[in-house]
Design an enzyme around this catalytic site. Structure first.
Site, mmCIF file in Angstrom:
data_model
loop_
_atom_site.group_PDB
_atom_site.id
_atom_site.type_symbol
_atom_site.label_atom_id
_atom_site.label_comp_id
_atom_site.label_asym_id
_atom_site.label_seq_id
_atom_site.Cartn_x
_atom_site.Cartn_y
_atom_site.Cartn_z
ATOM 1 N N GLY A 6 0.827 -1.211 0.000
ATOM 2 C CA GLY A 6 0.000 0.000 0.000
ATOM 3 C C GLY A 6 0.853 1.249 0.000
ATOM 4 O O GLY A 6 2.021 1.224 -0.425
ATOM 5 N N CYS B 112 3.891 5.992 15.596
ATOM 6 C CA CYS B 112 4.830 5.017 16.169
ATOM 7 C C CYS B 112 5.867 4.488 15.178
ATOM 8 O O CYS B 112 7.055 4.706 15.368
ATOM 9 C CB CYS B 112 4.063 3.859 16.784
ATOM 10 N N LYS C 243 -4.649 5.274 9.362
ATOM 11 C CA LYS C 243 -5.265 3.965 9.184
ATOM 12 C C LYS C 243 -6.729 4.066 9.591
ATOM 13 O O LYS C 243 -7.145 5.108 10.124
ATOM 14 C CB LYS C 243 -4.537 2.886 9.980
HETATM 15 N N1 LIG Z 1 -0.078 6.096 19.847
HETATM 16 C C1 LIG Z 1 0.206 4.810 19.814
HETATM 17 O O1 LIG Z 1 -0.389 4.027 19.053
HETATM 18 C C2 LIG Z 1 1.250 4.242 20.726
HETATM 19 C C3 LIG Z 1 1.306 2.853 20.931
HETATM 20 C C4 LIG Z 1 2.264 2.340 21.795
HETATM 21 C C5 LIG Z 1 3.180 3.198 22.392
HETATM 22 N N2 LIG Z 1 3.114 4.541 22.154
HETATM 23 C C6 LIG Z 1 4.060 5.407 22.852
HETATM 24 O O2 LIG Z 1 3.409 6.000 23.966
HETATM 25 C C7 LIG Z 1 3.913 7.327 24.193
HETATM 26 C C8 LIG Z 1 2.765 8.313 24.141
HETATM 27 O O3 LIG Z 1 2.220 8.290 22.841
HETATM 28 P P1 LIG Z 1 0.806 8.954 22.510
HETATM 29 O O4 LIG Z 1 0.484 8.583 21.109
HETATM 30 O O5 LIG Z 1 -0.150 8.635 23.603
HETATM 31 O O6 LIG Z 1 1.202 10.509 22.582
HETATM 32 P P2 LIG Z 1 0.231 11.755 22.599
HETATM 33 O O7 LIG Z 1 0.983 12.856 22.000
HETATM 34 O O8 LIG Z 1 -1.108 11.376 22.058
HETATM 35 O O9 LIG Z 1 0.008 12.055 24.162
HETATM 36 C C9 LIG Z 1 1.014 12.529 25.003
HETATM 37 C C10 LIG Z 1 0.342 13.349 26.090
HETATM 38 O O10 LIG Z 1 1.313 13.697 27.076
HETATM 39 C C11 LIG Z 1 1.037 15.011 27.515
HETATM 40 N N3 LIG Z 1 2.248 15.575 28.126
HETATM 41 C C12 LIG Z 1 3.418 15.891 27.518
HETATM 42 N N4 LIG Z 1 4.283 16.367 28.416
HETATM 43 C C13 LIG Z 1 3.662 16.349 29.618
HETATM 44 C C14 LIG Z 1 4.036 16.721 30.924
HETATM 45 N N5 LIG Z 1 5.252 17.207 31.186
HETATM 46 N N6 LIG Z 1 3.139 16.552 31.922
HETATM 47 C C15 LIG Z 1 1.907 16.062 31.665
HETATM 48 N N7 LIG Z 1 1.494 15.706 30.442
HETATM 49 C C16 LIG Z 1 2.363 15.838 29.433
HETATM 50 C C17 LIG Z 1 0.594 15.744 26.267
HETATM 51 O O11 LIG Z 1 -0.160 16.915 26.588
HETATM 52 C C18 LIG Z 1 -0.258 14.674 25.595
HETATM 53 O O12 LIG Z 1 -1.614 14.750 25.971
HETATM 54 C C19 LIG Z 1 4.975 7.551 23.117
HETATM 55 O O13 LIG Z 1 6.226 7.208 23.642
HETATM 56 C C20 LIG Z 1 4.580 6.569 22.032
HETATM 57 O O14 LIG Z 1 5.674 6.159 21.249
HETATM 58 C C21 LIG Z 1 2.160 5.078 21.351
#
Ligand SMILES: NC(=O)c1ccc[n+]([C@@H]2O[C@H](COP(=O)([O-])OP(=O)(O)OC[C@H]3O[C@@H](n4cnc5c(N)ncnc54)[C@H](O)[C@@H]3O)[C@@H](O)[C@H]2O)c1
Length: 445
Positions: free
Chosen positions: A261, A268, A328
């Site tokens: 695709g 991620c 997606k």
């Molecule tokens: N999105 C996914 O599918 C997924 C899956 C597995 C792992 N992860 C990992 O999980 C982690 C988070 O990803 P996400 O997609 O949820 O990110 P995101 O950007 O959706 O959310 C992060 C949140 O953290 C908050 N934040 C940042 N700094 C802060 C602070 N100092 N105090 C309080 N809040 C704070 C932000 O305001 C935001 O709401 C990353 O490391 C990512 O790689 C993501």
């Protein structure tokens, strides 16, 4: 058990809701006041199937609340999860700024023993940095610090689009600890999720940290591999959908993630592949394998734009319709979405762009404003379009009313970036369909 989850984004919010659903008492923390205000009203800032219902139910049940005050979150919680973002820094490495800031703030706020759980995706060695910064804030030696806190690595494997289900019924739970007693407490915390036999893997912290990157990089490799085969199909007349069936039925290979695709996107895979390349290179390990995975993916994202260029060379008044903007299906997330590459390309060549996506249009509106036109349904954006590009595999796009599509478009040309349609069947209906690696597309390349 009582816990707080710092970061209420895709991972933190779904994690908080999942733990509350299993009966734990959870405080979600975020520094984003607008997000917390919305959550406090029982409204989810993100779209995930089933999320809002569970959010409301657990808030009403008194098991889930939200605050911007990290101190309040930490004060009654034995477990303090860190689930903030880890974007790429300019050099491709994971930017640990937010993780380390939160770790330091937790250290400032804890008055009694706490278990700090790193759920963010972080490079191998980060938990040691978390321990170091927390000790520094409190002026503690390594021996002393264990009386005040332990640090655990607990990477998250949820998939956007099925995040709630993945959190409630994880394939596996990976827990990295350097203190067996903490491992047992973590197992207790996760017991409600693993009663139906899903494994909990207790391991050392570096292995847990690396497991997450290894998993994402492997899946990205699978996608780029099949995309490379698709390129060969396009040059030779082979059909990647046949090749996929033939190879994927080998249980050592498997069907999942073997879809050619327009490439992987999201928050991620792109960032984690980059960060793992950086980790390897910092260790003087050649990472050409993953650099190629990334290069193939960048190429795939540009395919719809290349096809438009080759089908309409030199045309500046082109009208192109796009089905799907999310990276997606079943999510509103547009981070690193292939749609962004195509939209930017079309805007640059001064084409008129119209788009429909069931959930991601608000995010696209914030990014593009009135530079693209949005429709209320898949058909509203078609009148006058000379090409229709399918970029997200939402179910609503699976079986369109082709007669209607054909009657609305100025020219019946479909660029199927997700191989949802049979080009031969569409040809029979008088529609030119260009898939990815479907053989028939080769004349246009
Ligand atoms: N999105 C996914 O599918 C997924 C899956 C597995 C792992 N992860 C990992 O999980 C982690 C988070 O990803 P996400 O997609 O949820 O990110 P995101 O950007 O959706 O959310 C992060 C949140 O953290 C908050 N934040 C940042 N700094 C802060 C602070 N100092 N105090 C309080 N809040 C704070 C932000 O305001 C935001 O709401 C990353 O490391 C990512 O790689 C993501």
């Amino acid at each position: 058990m009582k816990l707080c989850v710092v970061g209420s984004g895709y991972v933190g919010l779904v994690t908080a809701v999942g733990f509350a659903e299993m009966g734990h008492t959870v405080i979600g923390v975020d520094r984003d006041e607008k997000k917390i205000a919305m959550l406090a009203q029982g409204r989810s800032p993100i779209y995930e199937p089933g999320l809002e219902e569970l959010l409301r139910r657990n808030m009403e049940g008194g098991r889930l609340s939200f605050t911007t005050d990290l101190g309040a979150g930490v004060s009654g919680s034995l477990f303090c999860f860190i689930a903030v973002g880890t974007p790429n820094a300019d050099d491709g490495s994971a930017d640990l700024g937010a993780v380390l800031d939160v770790a330091a703030e937790i250290a400032r706020n804890i008055k009694e023993y706490r278990i700090v759980v790193v759920k963010s995706t972080v490079p191998v060695g980060t938990s040691t940095k978390v321990q170091e910064i927390m000790r520094k804030v409190r002026g503690l030696s390594p021996e002393e610090s264990h009386t005040l806190f332990d640090v655990v690595s607990n990477p998250e494997f949820l998939k956007e689009g099925s995040a709630v289900d993945d959190v409630l019924r994880p394939d596996r739970v990976v827990i990295g600890v350097d203190n067996p007693r903490v491992g047992e407490l973590m197992k207790e915390l996760y017991a409600p999720f693993t009663r139906n036999g899903h494994p909990v893997f207790l391991m050392d912290i570096p292995s847990a940290e690396l497991t997450k990157y290894a998993s994402n990089a492997f899946l990205a490799t699978k996608i780029s591999f099949i995309n490379k085969m698709a390129e060969i199909c396009d040059r030779t007349g082979a059909d990647i959908m046949n090749v996929r069936l033939g190879m994927g039925s080998d249980p050592r290979i498997g069907m999942p993630f073997l879809y050619a695709g327009v490439g992987y996107g999201g928050s991620c895979f792109p960032k984690d592949v980059k960060a793992l390349i950086h980790t390897g290179e910092a260790l003087n390990i050649p990472m050409g394998l993953l650099s190629e995975v990334e290069a193939v993916n960048d190429f795939q994202k540009r395919i719809p734009g290349h096809l438009v260029d080759s089908l309409f060379p030199g045309r500046s008044d082109l009208s192109v319709a796009i089905w799907g903007g999310a990276f997606k299906a079943e999510t509103d997330d547009i981070r690193e979405a292939p749609s962004l590459v195509l939209i930017d390309h079309l805007i640059e060549r001064k084409a008129r762009v119209s788009l429909y996506d069931p959930e991601a249009m608000d995010n696209l509106k914030s990014r593009y404003g009135d530079r693209i036109r949005f429709g209320k349904d898949p058909y509203e954006i078609l009148p006058g379009a000379e090409a229709l590009c399918l970029l997200t595999e939402w179910r609503i796009f699976r079986t369109p009313d082709w007669d209607r599509v054909k009657s609305l478009m100025a020219r019946p040309i479909v660029i199927d970036g997700r191989n949802q349609y049979d080009p031969r069947e569409l040809a029979g209906r008088g529609i030119d369909c260009y898939g990815i690696g479907r053989g028939r597309s080769r004349e246009a390349r």
